[in-house]
Design a protein around this motif. Structure first.
Motif, PDB file in Angstrom:
ATOM      1  N   TYR A 295       0.831  -1.210   0.000  1.00  0.00           N
ATOM      2  CA  TYR A 295       0.000   0.000   0.000  1.00  0.00           C
ATOM      3  C   TYR A 295       0.863   1.257   0.000  1.00  0.00           C
ATOM      4  O   TYR A 295       1.990   1.249   0.507  1.00  0.00           O
ATOM      5  CB  TYR A 295      -0.876   0.042   1.269  1.00  0.00           C
ATOM      6  CG  TYR A 295      -1.721  -1.188   1.438  1.00  0.00           C
ATOM      7  CD1 TYR A 295      -2.975  -1.276   0.834  1.00  0.00           C
ATOM      8  CD2 TYR A 295      -1.248  -2.272   2.185  1.00  0.00           C
ATOM      9  CE1 TYR A 295      -3.737  -2.425   0.974  1.00  0.00           C
ATOM     10  CE2 TYR A 295      -2.005  -3.426   2.318  1.00  0.00           C
ATOM     11  CZ  TYR A 295      -3.247  -3.498   1.708  1.00  0.00           C
ATOM     12  OH  TYR A 295      -3.994  -4.640   1.841  1.00  0.00           O
ATOM     13  N   ASP A 297       0.547   5.089   1.545  1.00  0.00           N
ATOM     14  CA  ASP A 297      -0.243   5.809   2.534  1.00  0.00           C
ATOM     15  C   ASP A 297       0.161   7.283   2.516  1.00  0.00           C
ATOM     16  O   ASP A 297       1.284   7.634   2.888  1.00  0.00           O
ATOM     17  CB  ASP A 297       0.037   5.189   3.923  1.00  0.00           C
ATOM     18  CG  ASP A 297      -0.641   5.970   5.030  1.00  0.00           C
ATOM     19  OD1 ASP A 297      -1.490   6.820   4.714  1.00  0.00           O
ATOM     20  OD2 ASP A 297      -0.319   5.718   6.217  1.00  0.00           O
ATOM     21  N   THR A 299      -2.201   9.531   3.781  1.00  0.00           N
ATOM     22  CA  THR A 299      -3.322  10.098   4.554  1.00  0.00           C
ATOM     23  C   THR A 299      -2.859  11.115   5.607  1.00  0.00           C
ATOM     24  O   THR A 299      -3.689  11.855   6.135  1.00  0.00           O
ATOM     25  CB  THR A 299      -4.104   8.978   5.276  1.00  0.00           C
ATOM     26  OG1 THR A 299      -3.166   8.241   6.077  1.00  0.00           O
ATOM     27  CG2 THR A 299      -4.773   8.026   4.307  1.00  0.00           C
ATOM     28  N   CYS A 317      -8.707   6.843  -8.224  1.00  0.00           N
ATOM     29  CA  CYS A 317      -8.804   5.963  -7.057  1.00  0.00           C
ATOM     30  C   CYS A 317     -10.229   5.970  -6.498  1.00  0.00           C
ATOM     31  O   CYS A 317     -10.738   4.930  -6.076  1.00  0.00           O
ATOM     32  CB  CYS A 317      -7.807   6.388  -5.980  1.00  0.00           C
ATOM     33  SG  CYS A 317      -6.112   5.994  -6.401  1.00  0.00           S
ATOM     34  N   GLN A 321     -13.345   3.134  -5.345  1.00  0.00           N
ATOM     35  CA  GLN A 321     -13.795   3.230  -3.950  1.00  0.00           C
ATOM     36  C   GLN A 321     -12.644   3.447  -2.957  1.00  0.00           C
ATOM     37  O   GLN A 321     -12.693   3.035  -1.793  1.00  0.00           O
ATOM     38  CB  GLN A 321     -14.585   1.980  -3.504  1.00  0.00           C
ATOM     39  CG  GLN A 321     -16.033   1.931  -3.975  1.00  0.00           C
ATOM     40  CD  GLN A 321     -16.134   1.527  -5.430  1.00  0.00           C
ATOM     41  OE1 GLN A 321     -15.563   0.532  -5.819  1.00  0.00           O
ATOM     42  NE2 GLN A 321     -16.851   2.312  -6.202  1.00  0.00           N
ATOM     43  N   ILE A 322     -11.542   4.058  -3.418  1.00  0.00           N
ATOM     44  CA  ILE A 322     -10.443   4.399  -2.515  1.00  0.00           C
ATOM     45  C   ILE A 322     -10.343   5.920  -2.457  1.00  0.00           C
ATOM     46  O   ILE A 322     -10.081   6.565  -3.480  1.00  0.00           O
ATOM     47  CB  ILE A 322      -9.090   3.827  -3.024  1.00  0.00           C
ATOM     48  CG1 ILE A 322      -9.137   2.305  -3.160  1.00  0.00           C
ATOM     49  CG2 ILE A 322      -7.931   4.274  -2.143  1.00  0.00           C
ATOM     50  CD1 ILE A 322      -9.093   1.531  -1.866  1.00  0.00           C
ATOM     51  N   ASP A 323     -10.568   6.483  -1.257  1.00  0.00           N
ATOM     52  CA  ASP A 323     -10.383   7.923  -1.070  1.00  0.00           C
ATOM     53  C   ASP A 323      -8.977   8.117  -0.512  1.00  0.00           C
ATOM     54  O   ASP A 323      -8.716   7.813   0.664  1.00  0.00           O
ATOM     55  CB  ASP A 323     -11.445   8.439  -0.089  1.00  0.00           C
ATOM     56  CG  ASP A 323     -11.261   9.923   0.204  1.00  0.00           C
ATOM     57  OD1 ASP A 323     -10.194  10.489  -0.142  1.00  0.00           O
ATOM     58  OD2 ASP A 323     -12.179  10.521   0.795  1.00  0.00           O
ATOM     59  N   LYS A 326      -8.017   9.397   2.841  1.00  0.00           N
ATOM     60  CA  LYS A 326      -8.364   8.637   4.052  1.00  0.00           C
ATOM     61  C   LYS A 326      -7.893   7.181   4.001  1.00  0.00           C
ATOM     62  O   LYS A 326      -7.687   6.551   5.033  1.00  0.00           O
ATOM     63  CB  LYS A 326      -9.902   8.585   4.213  1.00  0.00           C
ATOM     64  CG  LYS A 326     -10.539   9.914   4.444  1.00  0.00           C
ATOM     65  CD  LYS A 326     -12.017   9.689   4.754  1.00  0.00           C
ATOM     66  CE  LYS A 326     -12.806  10.949   4.496  1.00  0.00           C
ATOM     67  NZ  LYS A 326     -14.025  10.727   3.750  1.00  0.00           N
ATOM     68  N   ASP A 327      -7.782   6.634   2.788  1.00  0.00           N
ATOM     69  CA  ASP A 327      -7.502   5.189   2.652  1.00  0.00           C
ATOM     70  C   ASP A 327      -6.097   4.943   2.105  1.00  0.00           C
ATOM     71  O   ASP A 327      -5.565   5.758   1.352  1.00  0.00           O
ATOM     72  CB  ASP A 327      -8.481   4.550   1.650  1.00  0.00           C
ATOM     73  CG  ASP A 327      -9.924   4.804   2.015  1.00  0.00           C
ATOM     74  OD1 ASP A 327     -10.238   4.725   3.213  1.00  0.00           O
ATOM     75  OD2 ASP A 327     -10.727   5.082   1.091  1.00  0.00           O
ATOM     76  N   TRP A 328      -5.555   3.788   2.440  1.00  0.00           N
ATOM     77  CA  TRP A 328      -4.304   3.355   1.819  1.00  0.00           C
ATOM     78  C   TRP A 328      -4.605   2.937   0.370  1.00  0.00           C
ATOM     79  O   TRP A 328      -5.663   2.373   0.085  1.00  0.00           O
ATOM     80  CB  TRP A 328      -3.716   2.142   2.537  1.00  0.00           C
ATOM     81  CG  TRP A 328      -3.306   2.402   3.957  1.00  0.00           C
ATOM     82  CD1 TRP A 328      -3.237   3.608   4.590  1.00  0.00           C
ATOM     83  CD2 TRP A 328      -2.929   1.407   4.913  1.00  0.00           C
ATOM     84  NE1 TRP A 328      -2.819   3.433   5.885  1.00  0.00           N
ATOM     85  CE2 TRP A 328      -2.627   2.091   6.111  1.00  0.00           C
ATOM     86  CE3 TRP A 328      -2.807   0.017   4.887  1.00  0.00           C
ATOM     87  CZ2 TRP A 328      -2.216   1.423   7.256  1.00  0.00           C
ATOM     88  CZ3 TRP A 328      -2.390  -0.647   6.024  1.00  0.00           C
ATOM     89  CH2 TRP A 328      -2.105   0.049   7.190  1.00  0.00           C
TER      90      TRP A 328
END
Ligand SMILES: Cc1cc2nc3c(=O)[nH]c(=O)nc-3n(C[C@H](O)[C@H](O)[C@H](O)COP(=O)(O)OP(=O)(O)OC[C@H]3O[C@@H](n4cnc5c(N)ncnc54)[C@H](O)[C@@H]3O)c2cc1C
Length: 490
Positions: A295, A297, A299, A317, A321-323, A326-328
């Motif tokens: 991943y 990161d 964030t 992204c 469904q990856i924000d 906030k998300d890895w």
């Protein structure tokens, strides 16, 4: 479409478009793309173009040295000098043609830093530089009265004729025809689709390299392939989009399946080591943890900054469904760039008379064994311009040979069996990925040769699927033969 042209250019990426713009109104040019005009590796480029435009804080020698260091000193120095010294004026030229580079408060082009560059010299348009370049160049080409530009037209054959070439063209929804051209520039891009996982566009099947090879042109260092450490690793999708180095440049951490940073254990530069070093670290860590889950990161950075700095990556992204605020981001290495290709000289001439190659399909030697980030768009611009200049020079003394009457080809044949492309991708991914597997090469080469043999002799219908499958099999055979030869000589 006419039946006769002065110049045929295959490809509407940076190399093909910029090359076409060099010809004056009295030179007829046919420019084709096998899919939509904008579907190319060029339009996917994120980071930018490297060029020495700030002569106070930067100089040619530094850019040359950075290019040689990244290339492990296996570069062609003369080609690197041409690239670095001529590149800045080509960048200024495309700006004039309408490329919307990001500007600083003084109105000058913003220059950013990327791994391997000792100075801030990458000019860019947010994180979608390639699209900004191709959009502007397509618009400029459309205004040229001497250039016929067609999308969805496949080159299915390229044969030598007295004084030029016969090119077989197949429109997506139309009749095949054969046109003649006195000169041909192959600007047909890379080979990424020979791998299971690649950042490359769907067009990157090595067609131009295959046509040049079939004509007997020299092909060089096709096994010199660059892998990128951080492509988005979708769970159930083979498509990979790039998570640019700049994300690590802005401070993103690379995490293993346990959520722990590990890059510094493999190289003291950690996440900011060159891309081959980071890719290698991921593969070794993958073996150690017995997992392919990795991943990025970011964030810990300000969400507004992330959205402003990486709008395209943020949006892409989010579609998965990856924000990223906030998300890895799930990532894994994949094929990214081809350093080798159709061997050309400093004027982009191949070893075949009247045949030129520019951009990713060519081997100028500028990248050596490893491309320095953001040097490839520059190479596409500089050497496609040089190809056009050389053709124009030759045309001054070149008497036009009457074109031979070309009869249409019969393209009918059997349907291609399913699975050849998948099998080629599996073979390449298995033995010539980030960590090489020399013991598997002989068997994989034999399998690739069997597929190629059937494609060449099986009497299949000639269409895009067939041409691409044949190109992928040809590329795999050339790469694995080269690897086998190198392994044997060690
Ligand atoms: C995700 C990504 C990010 C990148 N980021 C950067 C960056 O920031 N900076 C940088 O310098 N480089 C970057 N690169 C590399 C760079 O974009 C490419 O090397 C370069 O743009 C290649 O340009 P090209 O004109 O040679 O080929 P392409 O742009 O790939 O164009 C190839 C063209 O050939 C046509 N074609 C192929 N076969 C046929 C056929 N049989 N018949 C008709 N047409 C055909 C295609 O349709 C297409 O129009 C990136 C690459 C990728 C994939």
């Amino acid at each position: 479409m006419n039946k006769e042209y002065d110049v045929l250019i295959v490809g509407t990426g940076a190399a093909g478009l910029y090359g076409a713009l060099q010809f004056p109104d009295d030179v007829s040019v046919l420019l084709i793309s096998k899919r939509e005009l904008s579907l190319s590796n060029s339009s996917l480029a994120q980071g930018g173009v490297a060029a020495v435009l700030d002569t106070i804080n930067d100089d040619y020698q530094l850019h040359i040295q950075d290019t040689l260091t990244a290339g492990k000193n296996k570069n062609n120095l003369a080609a690197v000098e041409v690239l670095v010294k001529e590149g800045p004026s080509d960048v200024l030229r495309i700006k004039e043609l309408g490329v919307d580079f990001d500007l600083d408060e003084k109105g000058e082009m913003q220059k950013t830093l990327e791994a391997g560059h000792s100075r801030h010299r990458i000019v860019h348009h947010k994180d979608s530089t390639g699209k900004a370049i191709t959009d502007a160049l397509i618009e400029a080409v459309r205004k040229r009265p001497n250039v016929d530009i067609y999308d969805n037209v496949l080159l299915y054959k390229l044969e030598k004729r007295a004084g030029g070439f016969a090119a077989g063209l197949l429109p997506e929804n139309g009749q095949a025809s054969v046109v003649t051209a006195r000169y041909c520039i192959l600007a047909s891009g890379g080979i990424g689709r020979v791998y299971q996982y690649t950042t490359n566009s769907a067009i990157a099947t090595g067609d131009g390299i295959t046509f040049a090879y079939m004509l007997g042109a020299a092909i060089r260092h096709l096994s010199w392939i660059q892998f990128h450490p951080t492509a988005f690793a979708a769970e159930n999708d083979r498509e990979r989009f790039l998570i640019s180095e700049a994300v690590r440049g802005e401070g993103a951490y690379l995490l293993n399946c346990e959520g722990k940073r590990f890059a510094h254990r493999y190289d003291e530069r950690g996440e900011l080591a060159p891309r081959d070093v980071v890719s290698n670290a991921i593969m070794l860590e993958s073996r150690a943890t017995n997992s392919e889950k990795f991943y990025l990161d970011i964030t810990h950075k300000d969400p507004a900054f992330i959205r402003e700095r990486f709008p395209m990556i943020y949006e892409k992204c989010l579609e998965e469904q990856i924000d990223i605020t906030k998300d890895w981001i799930p990532v894994f290495p994949c094929q990214h760039y081809l350093m080798g290709g159709i061997d050309v000289d400093l004027h982009a001439r191949t070893t075949i008379d009247r045949l030129y190659a520019a951009g990713e399909c060519s081997h100028t030697g500028v990248h050596g064994a490893n491309r320095l980030a953001s040097n490839s768009l520059l190479e596409a611009l500089v050497f496609s311009r040089r190809a056009a200049e050389d053709i124009l020079q030759r045309m001054k003394t070149d008497t036009r040979t009457p074109a031979s009457e070309e009869s249409p080809d019969d393209l009918s044949g059997k349907q291609l069996p399913h699975g050849y492309r998948t099998e080629i991708r599996r073979l390449m991914q298995d033995c010539h990925f980030v960590i090489k597997k020399p013991e598997a090469v002989p068997e994989n080469l034999a399998l690739a040769k069997n597929i190629l043999n059937d494609l060449l002799n099986g009497g299949y219908e000639i269409n895009r699927d067939y041409i691409e499958a044949r190109s992928l099999a040809t590329v795999a055979v050339i790469v694995l033969e080269e690897v086998l030869k190198e392994n044997d000589s060690e």
